[in-house]
Enzyme design. Structure first.
Site, mmCIF file in Angstrom:
data_model
loop_
_atom_site.group_PDB
_atom_site.id
_atom_site.type_symbol
_atom_site.label_atom_id
_atom_site.label_comp_id
_atom_site.label_asym_id
_atom_site.label_seq_id
_atom_site.Cartn_x
_atom_site.Cartn_y
_atom_site.Cartn_z
ATOM 1 C CE LYS A 67 -30.243 21.675 36.853
ATOM 2 N NZ LYS A 67 -29.249 20.366 36.502
ATOM 3 C CD GLU A 89 -34.878 16.283 31.694
ATOM 4 O OE1 GLU A 89 -35.340 16.923 31.207
ATOM 5 O OE2 GLU A 89 -33.256 17.078 32.386
ATOM 6 C CB SER A 356 -24.649 23.425 41.334
ATOM 7 O OG SER A 356 -24.623 22.709 42.344
#
Lengths: 382, 281
Positions: A67, A89, A356
């Site tokens: 991210k 969010e 990830s």
């Protein structure tokens, strides 16, 4: 709409600007810790007796997931646009943490919207965000998960649009977000492509990534789209099984619809009301999916599969035991598919799995899951 | 000329500003809505905006979110709403605008949607999450069925956007008074009047103002320079608080009557002062 037009203009300019790109890559290198390793999972490969499995180690990025790639890029964009407040969010909390992190670094005010159910199951990340100086707004409307957090963030954005930048974490939402997030995440695939060529002297046969909104999968897949021989598999959250109706597999079980400004596959009822979703992985618990992924599925370029909660937990455990790597529950969905696929392939085939994120945030959830089921015994007796 | 155009031209001739109350269809059930619509019309509503409940109403504040949830809980669906509208139409010719989010319309099939909506007696569509740039598919069918498509403008809209919305829009232009979502507000920005004038200079369409209007004083002030005033959340709150169908309808009617009386006292373009518009949000 005017805000989206303004954003698109700013982004198109930034993308063309070599100094913007240089700065982005400098922060990726020095702050996020890129490039991340492409790790050959030797023990796992040996146990599965099939294709060679490589893990793209996004879990080693600063803040513990891919991210951060996108939040660095968009924070730079926000600064360029003169916005001093960022909102975001978050589902699993990884995007929230990554946003709070860059907001702290670049000196911006930060507010994170998170569904009540997710706040409860990802309490560690909530604490991290607060420690990073962000305000966490608990969203109690609707299903109290990611989509509702997104609704609330959109409401805030339209209210304070003049000085607020909405930092979307997935390849979803209105244009130009899916494109922006894809581009910033493409560093994953660009690196992986170079790394596998250096290591194996050829391109992989398969790329596998989990898909919620789809940012890590688009990031890995995108630089390989032109390589026709590279097969791609997106793994959706099968929850309690596709037949149970309690899952988050938008592409496999959804119908075309429009939500949050994009047209894509959506989990919805016959009359277009959005359905509640379920996944053990908060980051996959979203009823939609990035529009570009829907398009690539329709083109036949990406195959979609699903892994259930149970399969994800088993994959997480197995990787921990044989490789000493604790994966995030989200990424464990991709691992589950790799573990299914590898034994069926010849030993000279290559698979890259996008790992990830790391699993620290999920330890409570996994512990409870194992306690509640007889899973613990099943997995241990194998 | 649509029923909406006729109403505006009739009111314009008398120097009156239209009052457009908003209610969520099916809040708390469609029986209540049918009675409330009747009360609104009898109490001085000029047009009515009828909300189609949606699971993810991201343009709405908490009041209308709750109304939407109540409506969905009682099982309200688009076909049932249209059936209720058909009943209401038997003895009413007040212009009706269907307000909603795109996905339920899209899933219904746009062709079928436009056909059935027209047949039920709806006059205009306001699809809040569908910008004019993306409205081609919907307009193809709503135009074919003589339905007006109404678009929104916001304080952030620049000249180019104002031109686009006024060119594409029909019926009237809905000017969102504040940046943000629906919901009663205490104060408005002083330059609302100037903003409305800016829109009016580029279009012959009537300009309505909504989002946040909650008191008779505010409605009267806006009526002094706009062609229509939309009141939503404040009315939905009245309906929320009253017990039972009868009380809800009576309360809604009484509230709308107060708004209309206040608006009638102000002749258009007579001025007025936003600072006098105190309100209870």
């Amino acid at each position: 709409m005017p805000a989206l037009i303004e954003l698109e203009k700013a982004y198109v300019e930034a993308r063309r600007d070599p100094s913007f790109r240089r700065e982005f890559h400098r922060h990726l290198r020095e702050y996020a810790g890129r490039q991340t390793p492409l790790y050959f999972a030797e023990s796992l490969t040996a146990r599965l007796r099939g294709a060679r499995i490589y893990l793209k180690r996004e879990d080693l990025c600063h803040t513990g997931a891919h991210k951060i790639n996108n939040t660095i890029g968009q924070a730079l964009l926000a600064l360029k646009m003169g916005k001093r407040r960022v909102i975001a969010e978050t589902g699993a909390g990884q995007h929230g943490v990554a946003t709070a992190t860059v907001a702290a670094k670049f000196g911006m005010e930060c507010e994170i919207f998170m569904g009540k159910e997710d706040v409860e199951r990802q309490s560690l990340n909530v604490f991290r965000m607060k420690l990073l100086g962000a305000k966490v707004r608990v969203v109690e409307s609707g299903s109290q998960t990611l989509k509702d957090a997104m609704n609330e963030a959109l409401r805030d954005w339209v209210t304070y649009v003049r000085h607020t930048y909405y930092l979307i974490g997935s390849v979803a939402g209105p244009h130009p977000y899916p494109m922006i997030v894809r581009d910033f995440q493409s560093v994953i695939g660009q690196e992986a492509r170079r790394q596998i060529l250096a290591r194996e002297g050829r391109l992989p046969d398969y790329l596998i990534a989990c898909v919620g909104g789809g940012s890590n999968s688009m990031g890995l897949f995108y630089p390989f789209l032109g390589d026709r021989k590279v097969k791609m598999v997106g793994v959706e959250a099968g929850g309690l099984g596709l037949k149970s109706g309690r899952h988050a597999a938008s592409i496999l079980a959804g119908k075309v619809g429009v939500l949050h400004g994009s047209k894509s596959y959506l989990l919805q009822d016959r009359l277009g009301q959005i359905r509640h979703t379920h996944s053990i992985a908060a980051g996959l618990d979203y009823p939609g999916v990035g529009p570009e992924l829907s398009y690539l599925r329709d083109q036949g370029r990406i195959r979609f599969a699903s892994a259930t909660d149970r399969e994800a937990v088993e994959a997480l455990k197995r990787l921990a035991e044989v490789e000493g790597i604790i994966s995030a529950l989200e990424s464990a969905h991709a691992l589950a598919e790799a573990m299914r696929l590898a034994p069926r392939l010849a030993k000279n085939r290559l698979i890259i799995v996008n790992l990830s994120g790391r699993g620290d945030k999920d330890m409570n959830v996994v512990a409870e899951y194992l306690k509640a089921s007889d899973e613990w015994q099943i997995v241990n007796s194998e | 000329m649509s029923r909406i155009d006729e109403k505006f031209s009739f009111l314009g001739g008398r120097g009156e500003t239209a009052l457009i109350p908003f209610v969520t269809a099916g809040d708390p059930d469609l029986g209540a809505t049918l009675r409330i619509l009747g009360a609104l019309q009898r109490s001085g509503a000029d047009l009515i905006e009828l909300g189609v409940p949606f699971s993810d109403p991201m343009a709405d504040g908490p009041t209308i979110q709750r109304a939407s949830e109540r409506a969905l809980r009682s099982g309200t669906t688009l076909p049932q709403i249209l059936e209720m509208v058909r009943q209401f139409r038997r003895d009413s010719d007040i212009p009706l605008i269907l307000f909603g989010y795109y996905n339920p319309f899209f899933r219904y099939g746009l062709k079928r949607f436009a056909r059935e909506v027209e047949a039920a007696g709806i006059d205009g569509i306001l699809c809040v999450d569908l910008p004019p740039e993306e409205s081609g598919e919907l307009k193809r069918w709503t135009d074919a069925h003589g339905l007006d498509t109404i678009f929104l403008l916001a304080p952030t809209s620049d000249a180019q956007r104002i031109r686009l919305v006024t060119e594409q829009g029909q019926g009237f232009v809905y000017y969102v008074s504040v940046t943000g979502v629906t919901g009663a507000r205490k104060h408005f920005e002083d330059h609302l009047r100037a903003q409305v004038d800016r829109v009016r200079r580029v279009t012959r369409l009537p300009v309505g103002v909504g989002f946040g209007v909650s008191t008779p004083e505010q409605a009267a002030w806006i009526a002094s320079f706009a062609d229509a005033v939309v009141v939503g959340s404040a009315l939905v709150q009245v309906i929320e608080k009253a017990p039972g169908w009868r009380k809800k309808a009576e309360g809604a009617g009484a509230f709308v009557a107060r708004l209309k009386r206040a608006m009638k006292r102000v002749s258009k373009k007579a001025g007025g002062d936003p600072s006098t518009s105190s309100g209870s949000a």
